[in-house]
Design an enzyme around this catalytic site. Structure first.
Site, short mmCIF file in Angstrom:
data_model
loop_
_atom_site.label_atom_id
_atom_site.label_comp_id
_atom_site.label_asym_id
_atom_site.label_seq_id
_atom_site.Cartn_x
_atom_site.Cartn_y
_atom_site.Cartn_z
N ASN A 153 0.82 -1.21 0.00
CA ASN A 153 0.00 0.00 0.00
C ASN A 153 0.85 1.26 0.00
OD1 ASN A 153 -3.02 -0.83 0.46
ND2 ASN A 153 -1.81 -2.15 1.81
N GLU B 259 -0.42 -0.48 -4.54
CA GLU B 259 -1.82 -0.10 -4.33
C GLU B 259 -1.90 1.36 -3.88
OE1 GLU B 259 -4.21 -2.55 -1.89
OE2 GLU B 259 -3.56 -4.45 -2.81
N ASP C 123 -6.96 0.99 -5.15
CA ASP C 123 -7.62 0.36 -4.01
C ASP C 123 -8.89 1.12 -3.65
OD1 ASP C 123 -7.96 -1.48 -2.03
OD2 ASP C 123 -6.54 -0.55 -0.63
N GLU D 62 -12.45 -7.33 -3.27
CA GLU D 62 -12.09 -7.49 -1.86
C GLU D 62 -13.34 -7.71 -1.01
OE1 GLU D 62 -8.49 -4.94 -0.49
OE2 GLU D 62 -9.75 -3.60 -1.69
#
Length: 605
Positions: free
Chosen positions: A438, A470, A500, A557
């Protein structure tokens, strides 16, 4: 002036009358005494004194206080002169000292210094404690004049010059005092001035109910970095002008820190809705449509007016730190239980550096799989193995580290660990695995990400496509132009960029138009946060279809049930991440679950 009795002075000259208030010789005998001494052929000198601002003291505290100052002054003069010398009250606020004989300049200056030192200390009276200053000058006969009038004129000239110098010094002191108590940028009180003003106000008004408000611009350092310090200063000046215009004399306000403004006001005058309306106008296009300034306000209801003023400010700041949401304007009132949260946050921040050095932050892996559960990748997430507490969830410490501005260091640590794993996995069954990490909004401004990730891949001998990056909508949309340039640089270097939490922002489609990414990650929470599931599924189906048309892959997700998996497969999803398959797990469990060979596991770890 009344006459008490007739008496002879030290030179044998008959003198009559004393000042009724001070007990000194009176004005009516002053000139006559000097003339008589001159006629006898004796040498003498005079010191003339004038009390500064006695008229103002009388107006502020009353004539009784002024009279007491005159009495105290007379007593101090008597203590500073010889028994052979004489002290006179020659006017409302004027005194003179007659010095016998021939004395040098040092003698006169010493007397003046002793008088001034005694008068510069505050004169403590029942009504007030007042600092009294004097102007002073001296002259001698016959050095400074051939007759009494010329000697008096010479002494007066020196005394008035002394008073002018004192006024100039006072002006300088006032400027210096202003600078010490006021903020140079905005002209409001600084921390010192605000604390002093509030303490005086609360002491003089002990029965009023007050509140203390503190404001904080979220990520103000980032504003300075993106738009420049001049733009940041412009915002601060506009904010100070708004406070000055709206509050006027209704409160005490200041700027006590970089972007922290404070205001003490009576509680009954405060209207939260009115404040919100005013601030809405303030926000309009302050930095343009592409960047939203976010203001947080903490309010402390002053229960104890004797509390330390900075303690009140601390509580208002604690209320600010309790704000979790990211709206344009957020307001929080201090509650006692917030102190516990603050202590916890302080513990987090104080332990952070040592936790990084000691390896307390543990990388966890959440699998990304195909519909059959076959592993295709994993997202690397941070957990904190906190001593005495165990594994801590990111929701407990990530927001704290973000507010403290140190989350960048944690992100770098996770990136480095992910690259280390990928390097170690070369020549093992895990070699084909890719990992996702991330990038937080702060990373965009504190790290040259393009150069950093290229260097990271070179140091570990990795193909950039093995480490997927991400980013969130909020990361790139805080500065769309810079965000787009970064994404293009990363993709040109061979990195796969994933968006994301797509759909959680307010301008997702506009973002896709300007910023090209390789993968959209859609959170199933999109379905959970609405009552109209059918409508949400239609939109989800459209987003998946649109992504395919634009040449982007989709990772879904938050998949938690078999039903969710099946309808997502029907829509065309091929990669999934969620608790239906696995939550984030430690490295050993991750390898055991997907790679059964103990030999390979040992090598990988």
């Amino acid at each position: 002036m009344g006459l008490r009795r007739t008496e002879k002075n030290e030179w044998g000259i008959e003198r009559a009358g004393r000042d009724k208030l001070t007990g000194l010789f009176g004005a009516s005998s002053y000139i006559k005494t000097l003339n008589e001494i001159q006629q006898t052929g004796g040498a003498f000198g005079i010191i003339v004194l004038d009390i500064n601002s006695l008229t103002c003291i009388n107006e502020k505290f009353g004539e009784s206080v002024g009279n007491q100052i005159l009495v105290v002054t007379a007593k101090k003069l008597k203590k500073c002169i010889r028994e052979t010398d004489m002290a006179f009250r020659t006017g409302d606020d004027e005194f003179s000292i007659l010095i016998r004989g021939v004395c040098n300049s040092e003698f006169y200056e010493d007397i003046i210094d002793r008088i001034r030192q005694s008068m510069n200390r505050r004169v403590v009276l029942p009504e007030a404690a007042i600092k009294v200053g004097i102007g002073a000058g001296y002259a001698r006969y016959p050095e400074n004049g051939n007759d009494v009038q010329s000697v008096i004129k010479a002494a007066d000239s020196v005394m008035y010059q002394d008073k002018r110098l004192q006024k100039d010094e006072q002006k300088t002191e006032k400027v210096s005092a202003y600078n010490l108590s006021h903020d140079s940028l905005t002209g409001l009180y600084n921390k010192r001035g605000f604390v002093e003003a509030v303490r005086i106000h609360l002491t003089e008004n002990p029965n009023t109910n007050n509140i203390l408000l503190m404001s904080n611009f979220r990520d103000f350092k980032m504003i300075n970095q993106v738009f420049g310090v001049d733009k940041g200063n412009e915002i601060l000046i506009r904010m100070s002008n708004l406070i000055r215009e709206r509050c006027g004399r209704m409160g005490i306000y200041g700027r006590i820190d970089s972007d922290h403004f404070v205001l003490l006001m009576e509680k009954e005058r405060f209207r939260e809705s009115g404040m919100c309306d005013v601030l809405d106008d303030f926000f309009c296009n302050i930095l343009g449509a592409d960047y939203q300034v976010r203001l947080q306000i903490g309010i402390y209801d002053v229960a104890d007016p004797d509390m330390d003023v900075l303690g009140m400010c601390d509580r208002a700041n604690i209320a600010i730190r309790s704000i979790k949401h990211d709206s344009k304007l957020a307001i929080a009132w201090y509650q006692d239980d917030m102190m516990k949260d603050t202590l916890f946050e302080n513990t987090i921040i104080s332990r952070f550096d040592s936790a990084l050095k000691n390896g307390e932050f543990v990388p966890c892996f959440q699998p990304q799989v195909d519909p059959d559960g076959k592993l295709v990748g994993a997202e690397v997430l941070a957990r904190w193995n906190f001593p005495g507490r165990g594994i801590m969830h990111p929701k407990e410490f990530i927001p704290v580290l973000e507010k403290a501005g140190v989350v960048v260091q944690l992100d770098r640590y996770i990136w480095e660990r992910a690259a280390e794993f990928l390097e170690k996995w070369k020549g093992t069954p895990m070699e084909e695995l890719s990992l996702s990490v991330n990038i937080s909004p702060r990373d965009l401004y504190y790290v040259n990400l393009g150069d950093y990730f290229q260097d990271l891949m070179e140091r570990h001998g990795l193909d950039p496509g093995k480490l997927k990056l991400e980013i969130t909508e909020s990361t790139v949309m805080s500065d769309p132009e810079q965000g787009a340039a970064l994404v293009e640089k990363l993709r040109a270097s061979g990195f796969i960029v994933e968006m994301d939490d797509f759909g959680s922002g307010y301008s997702s489609l506009n973002m896709l138009k300007d910023i090209h990414v390789d993968v959209l990650k859609i959170d199933m929470g999109f379905l959970h946060r609405t009552d109209d599931k059918k409508r949400a599924r239609i939109i989800l189906d459209f987003v998946i279809s649109m992504a395919k048309t634009l040449g982007m892959s989709v990772i879904t997700e938050g998949v938690e049930t078999r039903d969710q998996l099946e309808f997502l497969v029907e829509m065309g999803c091929r990669i999934f991440q969620g608790y239906y398959f696995s939550g984030p797990v430690m490295l050993e469990e991750f390898l055991d679950r997907y790679y059964s060979s103990e030999k390979e596991n040992e090598k990988a770890v």
